[in-house]
Each structure stands twice: as C-alpha cells, then as structure tokens.
Design a protein around this motif. Structure first.
Motif, PDB file in Angstrom:
ATOM      1  N   PHE A  39       0.848  -1.173   0.000  1.00 41.69           N
ATOM      2  CA  PHE A  39       0.000   0.000   0.000  1.00 41.69           C
ATOM      3  C   PHE A  39       0.893   1.236   0.000  1.00 41.69           C
ATOM      4  O   PHE A  39       2.093   1.151   0.191  1.00 41.69           O
ATOM      5  CB  PHE A  39      -0.930   0.003   1.217  1.00 41.69           C
ATOM      6  CG  PHE A  39      -0.205  -0.269   2.510  1.00 41.69           C
ATOM      7  CD1 PHE A  39       0.395   0.761   3.211  1.00 41.69           C
ATOM      8  CD2 PHE A  39      -0.111  -1.561   3.013  1.00 41.69           C
ATOM      9  CE1 PHE A  39       1.081   0.509   4.390  1.00 41.69           C
ATOM     10  CE2 PHE A  39       0.563  -1.816   4.199  1.00 41.69           C
ATOM     11  CZ  PHE A  39       1.158  -0.777   4.880  1.00 41.69           C
ATOM     12  N   ALA A  40       0.286   2.394  -0.221  1.00 36.12           N
ATOM     13  CA  ALA A  40       1.048   3.639  -0.274  1.00 36.12           C
ATOM     14  C   ALA A  40       1.609   3.979   1.099  1.00 36.12           C
ATOM     15  O   ALA A  40       0.996   3.693   2.124  1.00 36.12           O
ATOM     16  CB  ALA A  40       0.148   4.765  -0.762  1.00 36.12           C
ATOM     17  N   LEU A  41       2.769   4.600   1.093  1.00 38.21           N
ATOM     18  CA  LEU A  41       3.409   5.004   2.332  1.00 38.21           C
ATOM     19  C   LEU A  41       2.868   6.356   2.790  1.00 38.21           C
ATOM     20  O   LEU A  41       2.493   7.190   1.976  1.00 38.21           O
ATOM     21  CB  LEU A  41       4.913   5.120   2.132  1.00 38.21           C
ATOM     22  CG  LEU A  41       5.635   3.856   1.684  1.00 38.21           C
ATOM     23  CD1 LEU A  41       7.111   4.159   1.462  1.00 38.21           C
ATOM     24  CD2 LEU A  41       5.469   2.743   2.687  1.00 38.21           C
ATOM     25  N   ALA A  42       2.875   6.561   4.078  1.00 34.06           N
ATOM     26  CA  ALA A  42       2.546   7.870   4.638  1.00 34.06           C
ATOM     27  C   ALA A  42       3.738   8.795   4.397  1.00 34.06           C
ATOM     28  O   ALA A  42       4.847   8.326   4.128  1.00 34.06           O
ATOM     29  CB  ALA A  42       2.269   7.729   6.131  1.00 34.06           C
ATOM     30  N   PRO A  43       3.543  10.102   4.490  1.00 34.28           N
ATOM     31  CA  PRO A  43       4.693  10.999   4.376  1.00 34.28           C
ATOM     32  C   PRO A  43       5.759  10.639   5.418  1.00 34.28           C
ATOM     33  O   PRO A  43       5.429  10.210   6.527  1.00 34.28           O
ATOM     34  CB  PRO A  43       4.098  12.383   4.658  1.00 34.28           C
ATOM     35  CG  PRO A  43       2.649  12.247   4.307  1.00 34.28           C
ATOM     36  CD  PRO A  43       2.289  10.822   4.661  1.00 34.28           C
ATOM     37  N   ALA A  44       7.007  10.801   5.042  1.00 31.42           N
ATOM     38  CA  ALA A  44       8.114  10.475   5.949  1.00 31.42           C
ATOM     39  C   ALA A  44       8.017  11.317   7.216  1.00 31.42           C
ATOM     40  O   ALA A  44       7.715  12.505   7.159  1.00 31.42           O
ATOM     41  CB  ALA A  44       9.439  10.714   5.250  1.00 31.42           C
ATOM     42  N   ASP A  45       8.294  10.697   8.351  1.00 36.04           N
ATOM     43  CA  ASP A  45       8.195  11.357   9.654  1.00 36.04           C
ATOM     44  C   ASP A  45       9.530  11.251  10.389  1.00 36.04           C
ATOM     45  O   ASP A  45       9.888  10.181  10.878  1.00 36.04           O
ATOM     46  CB  ASP A  45       7.085  10.695  10.470  1.00 36.04           C
ATOM     47  CG  ASP A  45       6.854  11.385  11.811  1.00 36.04           C
ATOM     48  OD1 ASP A  45       7.676  12.237  12.217  1.00 36.04           O
ATOM     49  OD2 ASP A  45       5.847  11.062  12.451  1.00 36.04           O
ATOM     50  N   PRO A  46      10.280  12.363  10.460  1.00 40.18           N
ATOM     51  CA  PRO A  46      11.575  12.320  11.135  1.00 40.18           C
ATOM     52  C   PRO A  46      11.478  11.964  12.621  1.00 40.18           C
ATOM     53  O   PRO A  46      12.424  11.412  13.187  1.00 40.18           O
ATOM     54  CB  PRO A  46      12.159  13.718  10.945  1.00 40.18           C
ATOM     55  CG  PRO A  46      11.132  14.533  10.286  1.00 40.18           C
ATOM     56  CD  PRO A  46       9.996  13.661   9.880  1.00 40.18           C
ATOM     57  N   VAL A  47      10.354  12.238  13.274  1.00 39.61           N
ATOM     58  CA  VAL A  47      10.192  11.887  14.688  1.00 39.61           C
ATOM     59  C   VAL A  47      10.180  10.365  14.830  1.00 39.61           C
ATOM     60  O   VAL A  47      10.885   9.799  15.676  1.00 39.61           O
ATOM     61  CB  VAL A  47       8.913  12.529  15.280  1.00 39.61           C
ATOM     62  CG1 VAL A  47       8.679  12.038  16.698  1.00 39.61           C
ATOM     63  CG2 VAL A  47       9.011  14.049  15.238  1.00 39.61           C
TER      64      VAL A  47
ATOM     65  N   VAL B  98      17.638  11.446   9.367  1.00 39.36           N
ATOM     66  CA  VAL B  98      19.062  11.682   9.062  1.00 39.36           C
ATOM     67  C   VAL B  98      19.225  12.979   8.273  1.00 39.36           C
ATOM     68  O   VAL B  98      20.084  13.807   8.598  1.00 39.36           O
ATOM     69  CB  VAL B  98      19.646  10.473   8.297  1.00 39.36           C
ATOM     70  CG1 VAL B  98      20.994  10.813   7.683  1.00 39.36           C
ATOM     71  CG2 VAL B  98      19.761   9.264   9.208  1.00 39.36           C
ATOM     72  N   LYS B  99      18.410  13.167   7.275  1.00 38.83           N
ATOM     73  CA  LYS B  99      18.540  14.344   6.411  1.00 38.83           C
ATOM     74  C   LYS B  99      18.239  15.637   7.169  1.00 38.83           C
ATOM     75  O   LYS B  99      18.962  16.624   7.029  1.00 38.83           O
ATOM     76  CB  LYS B  99      17.594  14.201   5.210  1.00 38.83           C
ATOM     77  CG  LYS B  99      17.719  15.328   4.213  1.00 38.83           C
ATOM     78  CD  LYS B  99      16.819  15.070   3.017  1.00 38.83           C
ATOM     79  CE  LYS B  99      16.917  16.219   2.026  1.00 38.83           C
ATOM     80  NZ  LYS B  99      16.024  16.008   0.877  1.00 38.83           N
ATOM     81  N   THR B 100      17.177  15.643   7.968  1.00 34.72           N
ATOM     82  CA  THR B 100      16.816  16.880   8.661  1.00 34.72           C
ATOM     83  C   THR B 100      17.681  17.151   9.884  1.00 34.72           C
ATOM     84  O   THR B 100      17.786  18.304  10.310  1.00 34.72           O
ATOM     85  CB  THR B 100      15.331  16.860   9.090  1.00 34.72           C
ATOM     86  OG1 THR B 100      15.107  15.758   9.968  1.00 34.72           O
ATOM     87  CG2 THR B 100      14.413  16.768   7.889  1.00 34.72           C
ATOM     88  N   THR B 101      18.314  16.129  10.427  1.00 34.15           N
ATOM     89  CA  THR B 101      19.082  16.303  11.659  1.00 34.15           C
ATOM     90  C   THR B 101      20.570  16.495  11.391  1.00 34.15           C
ATOM     91  O   THR B 101      21.204  17.346  12.039  1.00 34.15           O
ATOM     92  CB  THR B 101      18.898  15.068  12.574  1.00 34.15           C
ATOM     93  OG1 THR B 101      17.506  14.869  12.798  1.00 34.15           O
ATOM     94  CG2 THR B 101      19.609  15.262  13.902  1.00 34.15           C
ATOM     95  N   PHE B 102      21.138  15.747  10.464  1.00 36.47           N
ATOM     96  CA  PHE B 102      22.601  15.733  10.310  1.00 36.47           C
ATOM     97  C   PHE B 102      23.139  16.407   9.052  1.00 36.47           C
ATOM     98  O   PHE B 102      24.293  16.792   9.029  1.00 36.47           O
ATOM     99  CB  PHE B 102      23.116  14.278  10.346  1.00 36.47           C
ATOM    100  CG  PHE B 102      22.714  13.533  11.584  1.00 36.47           C
ATOM    101  CD1 PHE B 102      23.012  14.022  12.851  1.00 36.47           C
ATOM    102  CD2 PHE B 102      22.027  12.341  11.493  1.00 36.47           C
ATOM    103  CE1 PHE B 102      22.645  13.330  13.983  1.00 36.47           C
ATOM    104  CE2 PHE B 102      21.650  11.626  12.629  1.00 36.47           C
ATOM    105  CZ  PHE B 102      21.957  12.120  13.882  1.00 36.47           C
ATOM    106  N   LYS B 103      22.322  16.521   8.001  1.00 36.88           N
ATOM    107  CA  LYS B 103      22.812  17.115   6.761  1.00 36.88           C
ATOM    108  C   LYS B 103      23.155  18.579   7.015  1.00 36.88           C
ATOM    109  O   LYS B 103      22.331  19.337   7.526  1.00 36.88           O
ATOM    110  CB  LYS B 103      21.766  17.007   5.655  1.00 36.88           C
ATOM    111  CG  LYS B 103      22.253  17.579   4.337  1.00 36.88           C
ATOM    112  CD  LYS B 103      21.190  17.450   3.240  1.00 36.88           C
ATOM    113  CE  LYS B 103      21.707  18.033   1.953  1.00 36.88           C
ATOM    114  NZ  LYS B 103      20.695  17.973   0.888  1.00 36.88           N
TER     115      LYS B 103
END
Length: 124
Positions: free
Chosen positions: A29-37, A117-122
């Motif tokens: 099924f379709a994925l929900a939007p990515a959740d960094p939490v 990873v992208k929102t925290t470390f990039k």
C-alpha cells in the motif's frame, strides 16, 4: 466457464503478488509521508551503533569497521547524491560498507529514518 477461470486466475495472481510483497518486507500500500520523529526512534534502535548519536560515523561499533560508517555531517557525503540514492543504500545496502535493511525494517521506517538523518545531520 472460461471467463470465470480467467477471473479466478487473475484474482489468485493478484493475491499471490500482494502476499509475496508483504512476505519480503515490502508494503502493498502507499506510504505515509516520511516522519523524522518516527525516524529518530528507528535510528536510535538500528543505526546509532555504527553512525553514532551525532551522525558523524563514530558509533560504538565504528572503530572495528572498515570502511568506516558514513559521516552524515560531512557536506561531501551529500554532494551529487539524491534522496533516492540514500533510500536505496538503506534499503539494499552498499557493497561491504552497509548491510541491507529491507528485510529488517519496513519501507515506511526506511523513509522515516532517512527523513530523520537528512533533517538532523545534513549540513545546511
């Protein structure tokens, strides 16, 4: 009669493909939007030992690893690499550097951990 057999065959094929996808850790099924939490929870459970709490590749297991785990705080790591590249590495692994995770965590968790990873470390 023949029409009924064809319909049954198509239905069975669809059910088989859905079960096959689920059996291989893939979402049917379709994925929900990515959740960094949610991704932080996954990272702390599966990734921190190698990549470290600061994402710098200095986890507790890192000294024994060669090549060393990726340093997500290094701007050069991100240059010329798309989101799809990183999702693919998490999903399928990368040579001897990183194991595949497709059979350990769900596709949603892969999206979530990458968002973390992208929102925290990039580097900005």
């Amino acid at each position: 009669m023949e029409d009924t057999l064809i319909r049954r065959a198509i239905l069975l094929l669809g059910m088989f493909l859905a079960l096959e996808a689920i059996g291989h850790g893939k979402e049917a099924f379709a994925l929900a939007p990515a959740d960094p939490v949610d991704g932080k929870v996954v990272y702390n459970h599966y990734c921190v030992a190698c990549h470290g709490p600061q994402g710098n590749g200095q986890g507790l297991a890192a000294p024994a690893m060669f090549p060393h785990p990726a340093n997500f705080t290094d701007p050069n790591l991100w240059k010329g690499r798309s989101d799809a590249f990183f999702i693919n590495v998490i999903t399928n692994g990368r040579k001897r550097v990183m194991p595949p995770w497709w059979d350990v965590i769900t596709a949603q968790e892969i999206q979530d951990v990458y968002a973390y990873v992208k929102t925290t470390f990039k580097p900005k």
